[in-house]
Design an enzyme around this catalytic site. Structure first.
Site, PDB file in Angstrom:
ATOM      1  CG  MET A   1      53.987-144.528  12.671  1.00 41.34           C
ATOM      2  SD  MET A   1      53.613-144.968  10.965  1.00 41.34           S
ATOM      3  CE  MET A   1      51.829-145.224  11.082  1.00 41.34           C
ATOM      4  N   GLY A   2      54.531-148.128  15.799  1.00 36.59           N
ATOM      5  CA  GLY A   2      55.381-148.992  16.600  1.00 36.59           C
ATOM      6  C   GLY A   2      55.250-150.456  16.217  1.00 36.59           C
TER       7      GLY A   2
ATOM      8  CB  SER B   1      54.443-154.117   6.055  1.00 32.92           C
ATOM      9  OG  SER B   1      55.568-154.431   5.270  1.00 32.92           O
TER      10      SER B   1
ATOM     11  CE1 TYR C   1      57.115-155.578  10.122  1.00 32.59           C
ATOM     12  CE2 TYR C   1      57.451-155.945   7.771  1.00 32.59           C
ATOM     13  CZ  TYR C   1      57.106-155.106   8.818  1.00 32.59           C
ATOM     14  OH  TYR C   1      56.744-153.815   8.570  1.00 32.59           O
TER      15      TYR C   1
ATOM     16  CG  ASN D   1      61.318-151.419  -1.026  1.00 33.41           C
ATOM     17  OD1 ASN D   1      60.307-152.011  -1.407  1.00 33.41           O
ATOM     18  ND2 ASN D   1      62.443-152.035  -0.739  1.00 33.41           N
ATOM     19  CB  VAL D   2      59.966-146.270   3.830  1.00 38.92           C
ATOM     20  CG1 VAL D   2      60.047-144.820   4.313  1.00 38.92           C
ATOM     21  CG2 VAL D   2      58.510-146.696   3.642  1.00 38.92           C
TER      22      VAL D   2
ATOM     23  CE  LYS E   1      63.977-149.517   9.397  1.00 38.99           C
ATOM     24  NZ  LYS E   1      62.997-150.166  10.297  1.00 38.99           N
TER      25      LYS E   1
ATOM     26  CG  ASP F   1      70.769-156.703   7.292  1.00 34.88           C
ATOM     27  OD1 ASP F   1      71.701-156.303   6.559  1.00 34.88           O
ATOM     28  OD2 ASP F   1      70.003-157.633   6.972  1.00 34.88           O
TER      29      ASP F   1
ATOM     30  CE  LYS G   1      71.217-152.571   4.704  1.00 38.08           C
ATOM     31  NZ  LYS G   1      70.659-153.907   4.347  1.00 38.08           N
TER      32      LYS G   1
END
Length: 323
Positions: free
Chosen positions: A75-76, A116, A143, A170-171, A179, A181, A188
Site C-alpha cells: 500500500m506504500g 488507483s 501520480y 474515492n476512498v 493526508k 489536501d 474536509k
C-alpha cells in the site's frame, strides 16, 4: 510473516486493523515515518516490527529472504495527485513496486498491490478493469501514470496471472487525517462544519449538472481492507480489480450524509472551480465491480450513508479518532 508497506498510512493501517481483527499479529510494517504524525495510526495496532522502506527493499534485494515472508500487501506510495516531481513518483511508486513484486514472484509469495482509479484519466475510455483495455488508458497526472506504468509492466511480464493490483476509487474513512489536501471530502466537510457551520463545494461548469452534482464512487476504507485481506487469502483470484461500490453518488449526497451524522441541516456554499482544473475535471466515476464478483468476492459494500455515519460518529466526533 506478513508484510504491509505503507503500514502507517491510510489504507495500510486499515489493512493491519483488519488483520488484527482476524487474529494476525505476525506483521512487519514498512513505511517512512519521518516527521509526519501518521505514526499515530499504529498506536492501536498489533504488529511484530517496523522497518524503514529503504532498508526493507535493500534487504530483500540482497538475495536471501531475512523475514520469512508469506505475503506482501503493498500500500506504500506517494498518493498526491499534484506532486510535481515525476522522477520521485517513478522511483517511489513504479520502480519500488516493480522490484518488490519481482522479489515476491521469485519466492512464490502472494503480492497484493494498490493501483488507483487515477489510471483511468478523464474517464472517456471507461472504467473497465479488463486487462485488454489497460494499454488504451491515458492518466491525467503523474501520480496516475506512475501507478499505470506498474500495471503495464505486470501485464507485459505476465505477472497479472499471479498478483492482484487494485484500482481504488474515492476512498474515505478513519486514519486519513495526515493526508492534508488529499484527505477525502467527507473529512474536509467535517472540519469545515466545525469551523464555520457550512461546507464549500465546487460549482458545476457543465450544462445539465447541478452545483455539487458531480458524481464519484465513494468507498469506505473498511470495505477496501476487506477486499485486500480476501485477496491475500485467495491467491487464485489474480489480475487488476476495481475497488468501489459500483454506485456513483454526488458530492451533495456525501456532504448531506456528514451533516445528517452530526444531526444538522445541510448548509452548502458553492464556489467557482479553479480554471486550472476545469478542463480536466472528472464529472463522473463509477467502478464496474463484475470482475471482482466473478472472482468470488461476495461481501456487500457499505452504503454511503452508513459509511459516513460510522466514520463521523465513531471516529471524527468519537472518543478515538483511529482504527
Amino acid at each position: 510473516m506478513l508484510i504491509v508497506t505503507g503500514g502507517a498510512g491510510f489504507l495500510g493501517s486499515a489493512v493491519i486493523w483488519k488483520l488484527n481483527e482476524a487474529g494476525r499479529q505476525d506483521i512487519l510494517v514498512v513505511d517512512n515515518l519521518g516527521r509526519s504524525s501518521k505514526w499515530r495510526n499504529l498506536v492501536n495496532r498489533r504488529y511484530a516490527d517496523y522497518i524503514h522502506k529503504s532498508d526493507f527493499l535493500r534487504r530483500i534485494e540482497g538475495g536471501k529472504d531475512p523475514f520469512g515472508i508469506t505475503g506482501v500487501v503493498h500500500m506504500g506510495a506517494c498518493s498526491s495527485t499534484t506532486e510535481p516531481d515525476a522522477d520521485y513518483l517513478y522511483e517511489n511508486n513504479t520502480r519500488f513496486t516493480t522490484e518488490l513484486c519481482r522479489c515476491c514472484l521469485e519466492r512464490g509469495v502472494r503480492f497484493v498491490n494498490a493501483s488507483s482509479a487515477a489510471t483511468y484519466g478523464d474517464g472517456s475510455r471507461g472504467f473497465g478493469d479488463a486487462h485488454s483495455g489497460l494499454e488504451a488508458l491515458r492518466p491525467m497526472n503523474m501520480y496516475g501514470y506512475s501507478k499505470h506504468l506498474f500495471d503495464l509492466t505486470a501485464l507485459r511480464n505476465g505477472w497479472l496471472d499471479e498478483i492482484a493490483s487494485l484500482k481504488f476509487f474515492n476512498v474515505y474513512g478513519p486514519n486519513e487525517y495526515h493526508k492534508n489536501d488529499m484527505m477525502s471530502v467527507a473529512c474536509k466537510a467535517f472540519s469545515q462544519i466545525g469551523e464555520r457551520g457550512r461546507v464549500r463545494l465546487f460549482r458545476s461548469h457543465r450544462e445539465g449538472v447541478e452545483d455539487g452534482g458531480q458524481l464519484r464512487d465513494f468507498v469506505y476504507v473498511k470495505d477496501c481492507a476487506n477486499v485486500v485481506c480476501w485477496l491475500l487469502e485467495n491467491s487464485e483470484a489474480s489480475g487488476v480489480f476495481n475497488v468501489g461500490t459500483g454506485k456513483a453518488r454526488s458530492f451533495n449526497d456525501l456532504v448531506g450524509a456528514v451533516f445528517k451524522a452530526l444531526g444538522r441541516e445541510p448548509d452548502i456554499e458553492y464556489v467557482d472551480m479553479p480554471e486550472t482544473i476545469r478542463d480536466t475535471y472528472q464529472y463522473f466515476t463509477e467502478a464496474p465491480m463484475g470482475k471482482l464478483r466473478a472472482a468470488g468476492y461476495d461481501r456487500e459494500f457499505t452504503s454511503l450513508e452508513e459509511g459516513v455515519k460510522d466514520y463521523v460518529q465513531g471516529y471524527l466526533a468519537g472518543k478515538d479518532s483511529f482504527l
